[in-house]
Design an enzyme around this catalytic site. Sequence first.
Site, PDB file in Angstrom:
ATOM      1  N   ALA A  74       4.102   4.653  -2.864  1.00 25.41           N
ATOM      2  CA  ALA A  74       4.325   3.618  -1.851  1.00 25.41           C
ATOM      3  C   ALA A  74       5.554   2.763  -2.142  1.00 25.41           C
ATOM      4  CB  ALA A  74       3.091   2.726  -1.739  1.00 25.41           C
ATOM      5  N   THR A  75       5.869   2.553  -3.415  1.00 24.39           N
ATOM      6  CA  THR A  75       7.062   1.754  -3.735  1.00 24.39           C
ATOM      7  C   THR A  75       8.320   2.424  -3.185  1.00 24.39           C
ATOM      8  OG1 THR A  75       6.128   0.702  -5.705  1.00 24.39           O
ATOM      9  CG2 THR A  75       8.521   0.882  -5.608  1.00 24.39           C
ATOM     10  N   ASN A 154      -3.589  -6.172  -1.131  1.00 24.64           N
ATOM     11  CA  ASN A 154      -4.040  -5.594  -2.402  1.00 24.64           C
ATOM     12  C   ASN A 154      -4.761  -6.582  -3.314  1.00 24.64           C
ATOM     13  OD1 ASN A 154      -1.231  -6.584  -2.431  1.00 24.64           O
ATOM     14  ND2 ASN A 154      -1.331  -6.171  -4.615  1.00 24.64           N
ATOM     15  N   GLN A 182      -3.123   0.398   0.327  1.00 23.13           N
ATOM     16  CA  GLN A 182      -4.535   0.096   0.104  1.00 23.13           C
ATOM     17  C   GLN A 182      -5.423   0.579   1.253  1.00 23.13           C
ATOM     18  OE1 GLN A 182      -5.919  -1.022  -2.611  1.00 23.13           O
ATOM     19  NE2 GLN A 182      -4.111  -1.658  -3.750  1.00 23.13           N
ATOM     20  N   SER A 202       0.245   5.999  -0.906  1.00 20.80           N
ATOM     21  CA  SER A 202       0.306   6.317  -2.328  1.00 20.80           C
ATOM     22  C   SER A 202      -0.983   7.016  -2.729  1.00 20.80           C
ATOM     23  CB  SER A 202       0.496   5.044  -3.161  1.00 20.80           C
ATOM     24  OG  SER A 202       0.918   5.361  -4.466  1.00 20.80           O
ATOM     25  N   HIS A 204      -2.481   7.749  -5.573  1.00 22.68           N
ATOM     26  CA  HIS A 204      -3.353   7.285  -6.653  1.00 22.68           C
ATOM     27  C   HIS A 204      -4.280   6.148  -6.234  1.00 22.68           C
ATOM     28  CE1 HIS A 204      -1.537   3.409  -8.148  1.00 22.68           C
ATOM     29  NE2 HIS A 204      -0.531   3.839  -7.416  1.00 22.68           N
ATOM     30  N   THR A 242      13.414  17.889  -6.103  1.00 24.31           N
ATOM     31  CA  THR A 242      12.469  18.996  -6.174  1.00 24.31           C
ATOM     32  C   THR A 242      11.051  18.505  -5.926  1.00 24.31           C
ATOM     33  OG1 THR A 242      13.872  20.171  -7.765  1.00 24.31           O
ATOM     34  CG2 THR A 242      11.547  20.828  -7.652  1.00 24.31           C
ATOM     35  N   CYS A 327       1.218  -4.875 -10.736  1.00 21.77           N
ATOM     36  CA  CYS A 327       2.667  -5.001 -10.908  1.00 21.77           C
ATOM     37  C   CYS A 327       3.068  -6.348 -11.499  1.00 21.77           C
ATOM     38  CB  CYS A 327       3.364  -4.804  -9.559  1.00 21.77           C
ATOM     39  SG  CYS A 327       3.081  -3.180  -8.853  1.00 21.77           S
TER      40      CYS A 327
END
Length: 381
Positions: A74-75, A154, A182, A202, A204, A242, A327
């Site tokens: 997401a970043t 978040n 989220q 994202s 994860h 890649t 973060c």
Amino acid sequence: MQTLYMDYAATTPVDPAVAEKMMQYLTSDGCFANPASRAHMLGWFAEQAVEEARLTVAKSIGCDLREIVWTSGATESNNLALKGIAETRKAQGRHIVTSAIEHKAVLDTCSWLETQGFEVSYLKPNAQGLISVEQVKAALRDDTILASFMWINNELGSINPIAEIGAVLQEQGVVFHVDAAQAGGKVAMDLTALPVDLVSFSAHKFYGPKGIGALYVRRDPALKVAAQMHGGGHERGMRSGTLPTHQIVGMAEALRIATDRLDDDFQHLTQIRRQFWQGVSTLDQIAVNGDLERGYPGILNLCFAGVDGESLLMALKNVAVSTGSACNSASVDPSYVLSGIGLSRDKALGSLRFSWGRFTTENEIEQAVASVKHAVAALRG
């Protein structure tokens, strides 16, 4: 001593079914080739796996597979969306609208854009952490080109009215980016029906691997996103590099499972949060930061008056929680999100975020409640 993991908003464990599928794309007896290698059959198989995963993700969020751009998370998606639109639309205007409690991946990107000659309006949320449609309307100008708001906060779990905000922005011709880090795999999505242009994901955050994400880019000839990484021209020229087949396959499988389990997971989290809140609410001077009734049930931010959050964190030796976003976990300053919704410095410093997930059990909640009550009583004593 068993660690009770209650920091799912920071990251989730990979679902065992996802890890098993990823292994098929890592070793020499699997589909390990570079998906951009079109000179041999192994490359074709890897490319096929990537495109099947793209289709799976697209079906899960209600869009066309050609609208999915793979990123590292997401970043990167947030950076690509904001910088990419700012670059292509700067001739039309240089004004951007966002909120003061967005993730740092959005706020720091906006801060950088300000050094490049853009002007950013940071809207202040209400006490529940929400941005209203009226605020957005009032902030728009003739030179507004882009707006960015997160779907689910978040730290608070507050859910912004994305459809209503999007309708206002669409009417004014303003590009709308949504940070759904989220929200992906946690709430029902049909992006084709929503008035949104760009959405960040994202893996994860929904039981997939770290290091892989996606940016939804609505198919529209007028919507052009300038690449921020240059190289082989992968992902329709928007993101070179890649492609990690195993991570992409893992993300798609994780999102497929999450989408299939959407109602079951939501009900489970609702029960877990209810059990936890009923257990700790007997403590004196405890308050919910955000909206207990309408917020996402996987996140509960609590203020323990008269207790320092860092001290409480250290006292909870067997409970993995946080004082806010992962973060910013090294910062000794109060959470800018909690300060942003009007909490005093002392109250913000006395708050902890608890977040749960699919694998959290009622027995773990019972143990966590006992640990929290014991730690708070000891610190206050």
